[in-house]
Design a protein around this motif. Structure first.
Motif, PDB file in Angstrom:
ATOM      1  N   ILE A 166     -13.870   6.827   5.004  1.00 31.57           N
ATOM      2  CA  ILE A 166     -13.057   6.841   3.792  1.00 31.57           C
ATOM      3  C   ILE A 166     -12.747   8.278   3.383  1.00 31.57           C
ATOM      4  N   ALA A 167     -13.766   9.142   3.426  1.00 34.46           N
ATOM      5  CA  ALA A 167     -13.555  10.551   3.080  1.00 34.46           C
ATOM      6  C   ALA A 167     -12.530  11.200   3.998  1.00 34.46           C
ATOM      7  N   LEU A 168     -12.610  10.891   5.278  1.00 32.48           N
ATOM      8  CA  LEU A 168     -11.669  11.459   6.243  1.00 32.48           C
ATOM      9  C   LEU A 168     -10.256  10.937   6.016  1.00 32.48           C
ATOM     10  N   THR A 169     -10.134   9.655   5.705  1.00 30.42           N
ATOM     11  CA  THR A 169      -8.816   9.086   5.435  1.00 30.42           C
ATOM     12  C   THR A 169      -8.189   9.746   4.216  1.00 30.42           C
ATOM     13  N   GLN A 170      -8.983   9.929   3.167  1.00 25.62           N
ATOM     14  CA  GLN A 170      -8.468  10.613   1.979  1.00 25.62           C
ATOM     15  C   GLN A 170      -7.987  12.015   2.330  1.00 25.62           C
ATOM     16  N   ALA A 171      -8.764  12.713   3.162  1.00 25.41           N
ATOM     17  CA  ALA A 171      -8.436  14.101   3.488  1.00 25.41           C
ATOM     18  C   ALA A 171      -7.185  14.214   4.350  1.00 25.41           C
ATOM     19  N   PHE A 172      -7.015  13.300   5.301  1.00 25.84           N
ATOM     20  CA  PHE A 172      -5.881  13.377   6.217  1.00 25.84           C
ATOM     21  C   PHE A 172      -4.672  12.573   5.744  1.00 25.84           C
ATOM     22  N   ALA A 173      -4.809  11.845   4.643  1.00 31.08           N
ATOM     23  CA  ALA A 173      -3.705  11.001   4.170  1.00 31.08           C
ATOM     24  C   ALA A 173      -2.397  11.772   3.975  1.00 31.08           C
ATOM     25  N   PRO A 174      -2.411  12.968   3.371  1.00 26.45           N
ATOM     26  CA  PRO A 174      -1.131  13.676   3.212  1.00 26.45           C
ATOM     27  C   PRO A 174      -0.433  13.955   4.536  1.00 26.45           C
ATOM     28  N   LEU A 175      -1.209  14.261   5.588  1.00 29.84           N
ATOM     29  CA  LEU A 175      -0.631  14.544   6.903  1.00 29.84           C
ATOM     30  C   LEU A 175      -0.090  13.270   7.532  1.00 29.84           C
ATOM     31  N   LEU A 176      -0.839  12.162   7.365  1.00 28.19           N
ATOM     32  CA  LEU A 176      -0.393  10.882   7.914  1.00 28.19           C
ATOM     33  C   LEU A 176       0.860  10.387   7.198  1.00 28.19           C
ATOM     34  N   ILE A 177       0.896  10.562   5.884  1.00 27.83           N
ATOM     35  CA  ILE A 177       2.065  10.108   5.115  1.00 27.83           C
ATOM     36  C   ILE A 177       3.300  10.913   5.498  1.00 27.83           C
ATOM     37  N   LYS A 178       3.131  12.206   5.665  1.00 28.65           N
ATOM     38  CA  LYS A 178       4.262  13.049   6.058  1.00 28.65           C
ATOM     39  C   LYS A 178       4.815  12.631   7.418  1.00 28.65           C
ATOM     40  N   ALA A 179       3.934  12.204   8.313  1.00 34.82           N
ATOM     41  CA  ALA A 179       4.350  11.787   9.656  1.00 34.82           C
ATOM     42  C   ALA A 179       4.698  10.304   9.735  1.00 34.82           C
ATOM     43  N   LYS A 180       4.461   9.573   8.625  1.00 33.21           N
ATOM     44  CA  LYS A 180       4.523   8.102   8.666  1.00 33.21           C
ATOM     45  C   LYS A 180       3.693   7.610   9.856  1.00 33.21           C
ATOM     46  N   GLY A 181       2.450   8.044   9.827  1.00 33.75           N
ATOM     47  CA  GLY A 181       1.559   7.836  10.961  1.00 33.75           C
ATOM     48  C   GLY A 181       0.712   6.580  10.864  1.00 33.75           C
ATOM     49  N   MET A 182      -0.494   6.670  11.440  1.00 34.78           N
ATOM     50  CA  MET A 182      -1.319   5.480  11.598  1.00 34.78           C
ATOM     51  C   MET A 182      -2.789   5.865  11.538  1.00 34.78           C
ATOM     52  N   ALA A 183      -3.572   5.047  10.844  1.00 36.00           N
ATOM     53  CA  ALA A 183      -5.022   5.215  10.793  1.00 36.00           C
ATOM     54  C   ALA A 183      -5.667   4.072  11.566  1.00 36.00           C
ATOM     55  N   VAL A 184      -6.619   4.418  12.420  1.00 37.09           N
ATOM     56  CA  VAL A 184      -7.273   3.445  13.296  1.00 37.09           C
ATOM     57  C   VAL A 184      -8.780   3.548  13.088  1.00 37.09           C
ATOM     58  N   TYR A 185      -9.433   2.401  12.927  1.00 34.64           N
ATOM     59  CA  TYR A 185     -10.873   2.379  12.663  1.00 34.64           C
ATOM     60  C   TYR A 185     -11.577   1.551  13.734  1.00 34.64           C
ATOM     61  N   VAL A 186     -12.554   2.149  14.393  1.00 34.48           N
ATOM     62  CA  VAL A 186     -13.336   1.432  15.397  1.00 34.48           C
ATOM     63  C   VAL A 186     -14.450   0.681  14.674  1.00 34.48           C
ATOM     64  N   THR A 187     -14.352  -0.663  14.675  1.00 36.06           N
ATOM     65  CA  THR A 187     -15.370  -1.494  14.037  1.00 36.06           C
ATOM     66  C   THR A 187     -16.133  -2.245  15.129  1.00 36.06           C
TER      67      THR A 187
END
Length: 280
Positions: A114-135
């Motif tokens: 969660i902390a990492l997603t918060q930190a990288f969210a601005p970069l992902l939003i700018k790229a219209k990117g993707m977050a992937v979680y290994v569960t």
């Protein structure tokens, strides 16, 4: 500044899932930011073209900030894919759990992503990117001695399911990779496994230790085969859940049978939340 599509992967020590994912992405022409607590343990990635090694202990806020800064500097402030793979395996009967150990487990497996997603969210939003979680399939099965580990992974999946809805208005996709048995060095954590002296399970300690060490007779998918299948889905921008690894499909069939597609569930979940008004 890199012009290639970029991916940052946590937990890329040699011979693990993260390392295999990094190799497959690199082979497919991505610029890979491979991270680990100890960069010397990423020797199989060191020196490869378009691979940048970064020190990242996922529970250290200073490391997270430094990683965001390093990626931003290289890419101009964008990141196409963030893959949260780093995690810690754990075996212990719940009656024998040290609660501080459990807190640390949730810090690594649940709070850090969660902390990492918060930190990288601005970069992902700018790229219209993707977050992937290994569960893990352990979040769907009541596997003895893996209760707290399974709970930490299922907790991450619940959060990721929610983020799929909350990030959609900003053009960011979310995928959970529900992972079955994969051949890695994960079982080497438990070579000195021992129960507390007062454990009610002491008489079967050897059986529990053998399971922790991967001596359960369960076949495991090769890590590169797993990584190739996962990257196929990531680059297709698959969202929701992708089940991969030995036994993943059988667990899926036995625990998630439903006639309602995820897209319909998602559509119903956002009604009245205001999310449907964002990103318009």
């Amino acid at each position: 500044m890199t012009s290639r599509e970029t991916v940052l992967i946590t937990g890329c020590s040699n011979d693990g899932i993260g390392s295999a994912l990094a190799l497959v992405f690199q082979q497919r022409g991505f610029h890979v930011f491979a991270t680990a607590r100890d960069p010397s343990k990423m020797s199989k990635l060191n020196g490869l073209p378009n691979v940048t090694l970064l020190t990242l202990d996922v529970v250290k806020s200073t490391d997270i900030k430094a990683a965001v800064s390093a990626v931003s500097k290289e890419t101009g402030g964008t990141l196409n894919y963030f893959i949260s793979n780093a995690g810690h395996n754990h075996f212990m009967p719940i009656l024998d759990e040290n609660l501080d150990t459990v807190r640390d487990l949730f810090e690594i497996n649940f709070l850090a992503p969660i902390a990492l997603t918060q930190a990288f969210a601005p970069l992902l939003i700018k790229a219209k990117g993707m977050a992937v979680y290994v569960t893990s399939i352990s979040g769907y099965l009541n596997i003895p001695y893996m209760g707290t580990y399974g709970a930490s992974k299922k907790s991450l999946e619940i959060a990721a399911d929610t983020m799929r809805l909350e990030l959609a208005p900003f053009g960011v996709d979310v995928l959970e990779v529900v992972t079955g048995a994969v051949k890695t060095l994960g079982q080497t954590y438990f070579e000195d496994f021992a129960l507390p002296p007062q454990s009610l399970y002491k008489s079967i300690e050897d059986i529990i230790a053998a399971r922790a060490q991967g001596k359960d007779g369960m076949p495991r998918m090769e890590s590169m085969e797993y990584a190739s299948k996962v990257v196929d889905e990531v680059v297709k921008r698959t969202t929701g859940r992708f089940w991969c690894g030995n036994n993943a499909d059988s667990v899926k069939m036995s625990t998630t049978a439903t006639a309602v597609p995820q897209s319909a569930m998602d559509a119903g979940a956002v009604i009245g939340t205001g999310l449907e008004k964002l990103g318009k």
